[in-house]
Design an enzyme around this catalytic site. Sequence first.
Site, PDB file in Angstrom:
ATOM      1  N   LYS A 139       0.765  -1.012   0.030  1.00  0.00           N
ATOM      2  CA  LYS A 139      -0.184   0.179   0.025  1.00  0.00           C
ATOM      3  C   LYS A 139       0.805   1.257   0.075  1.00  0.00           C
ATOM      4  CE  LYS A 139      -3.687  -1.971   2.766  1.00  0.00           C
ATOM      5  NZ  LYS A 139      -4.909  -1.629   1.849  1.00  0.00           N
ATOM      6  N   ARG A 152     -10.596 -11.275   1.463  1.00  0.00           N
ATOM      7  CA  ARG A 152     -11.608 -12.498   1.102  1.00  0.00           C
ATOM      8  C   ARG A 152     -10.611 -13.641   1.118  1.00  0.00           C
ATOM      9  NH1 ARG A 152     -11.629  -9.290  -4.658  1.00  0.00           N
ATOM     10  NH2 ARG A 152     -11.321  -7.474  -3.023  1.00  0.00           N
TER      11      ARG A 152
END
EC number: 3.4.11.1
Length: 514
Positions: free
Chosen positions: A278, A361
């Site tokens: 990130k 996920r």
Amino acid sequence: MDLRFQRGPSGEWKASVVLAFAFKGEDIRKQAQALIDVAPWLDIAPALNDFTGAAGETGVLYGHPKIAIPRIILCGLGERESYTAETLRKSVAAAMQKCRELKLETVGIDVQTLAGLPGDAARNVEEAVVSAYLPLYTYERFRTTRKEPLFTPSWISLFFAEDIDSTLRDAARRGESAAAGIFLTRDLVNGPANLVTPSFLEEQARKLAARYGFTVRSMTRQEIAAAGMGAFESVFKGAVEDARLLAIEYCPRGMEKEQPLVFVGKGVTFDTGGISLKPSANMGDMKSDMGGAGAIFGLFETIGQMGGQAGAASAGFTRRVIGVMPCTENMPDGQATRPGDVVTSLSGQTIEIINTDAEGRLILCDAMTWAQREYDPAVMVDLATLTGACLIALGTDVAAVFATDDALADTVRTRGGDVGDLYWRLPLWDRYFEDLKSDVADMKNVGGREGGTINAALFLKQFVDEGRRWAHLDIAGPAYRNKKSPLCPFGATGFAVRTLMQLALHGVPEPSGD
């Protein structure tokens, strides 16, 4: 701050201040008649004429300091036609912030006034009580320069003119318990990632179990890998901190064979993005990426406050409830998963990992498969701070809900809305799965930039058993904020705790053939 109840004629009420509620354009004296009986000076207070009753308006009126009720805080509710439960929440929150500012030791609320507001009387009482607590939250564990902690009243009391109504008393207790659960969630999500690790969360789960009689199960990274959870393993491979798969269970007596309501909460205690790193700006906020797991902790604190394993059933928690929390960090390392790697999930389906920053996920899909095999849930609901795309689509106030049937989606929206948790339903259309098709595996873990929230939900749907009732809550927007709101001073909000509480209390109706 303790919750108390006072019974008797208004002339016997005692508190440093009493909250009075008034609608704009209506006679304040008629709306606050019980308070005028106990504080006659209110009827002739000149400042009473200056109060308009506008939504969010507060006014402090002073009587003689030696009398039983020396102060009144008037709380404006706006136009009666525009009134909602959110109006009451914000009004109470503003009044409690004023109590903190003035360092008022004890606070009273006339129950009859609350019961007379539009809507259900018990709901009004519950919302008023929880809203009295939430704005007073602080997280100052690491503050060393403040000479004294922020002031908090010692108690808040509900005044009953006659016998204490058990329904309203129980509603108040639910509000108090919900606030305790939200405070725990806020503490965990606001906590720095060097403290709030997966092993720390296991400790917290075991403390809840010891205090309230719940059952806890835990798996280490070695056990997770050995069980075949390759998707989960791919996320923690780069982390030094040991991962955990946690399960905490509340089971009322006689319900051991009942199909449970299972909540699965994402517990990424810090998310760097892994090899798909990130940007550094605001990365510190990624301690909040365990907001889904944090909400489950809050739910079980609430159940515990309402009586725990031994007594919560008498408070309405008559269903078997299980929280499953896959907990890990997502870190870059020489052992970390690379973009392009292919892993095999617990379900046997293979996944091409295109972006290691779509890690939530991956841990959820294995946790959901495990939960279905272990517990055969009647309904399974996962919740996660899953996609930035949801924040772009719905903003910071609203979460997305996806569901396999209309009854489940409507229940989440209605029950959540009742307590101020707002949801908007998004579609689970299979046509979007085209973006997740892989040339080398059964699926990719991300699609294109468009429809990112839907793609993430469709990815998870591949791991839901045929015929299983399932909902996915993407709480990325409302779980954590960098600006103050009336009910939350900063940071973690505790969003979804009360939604889960509502589902645990009321259950989910069967689908109507959709």
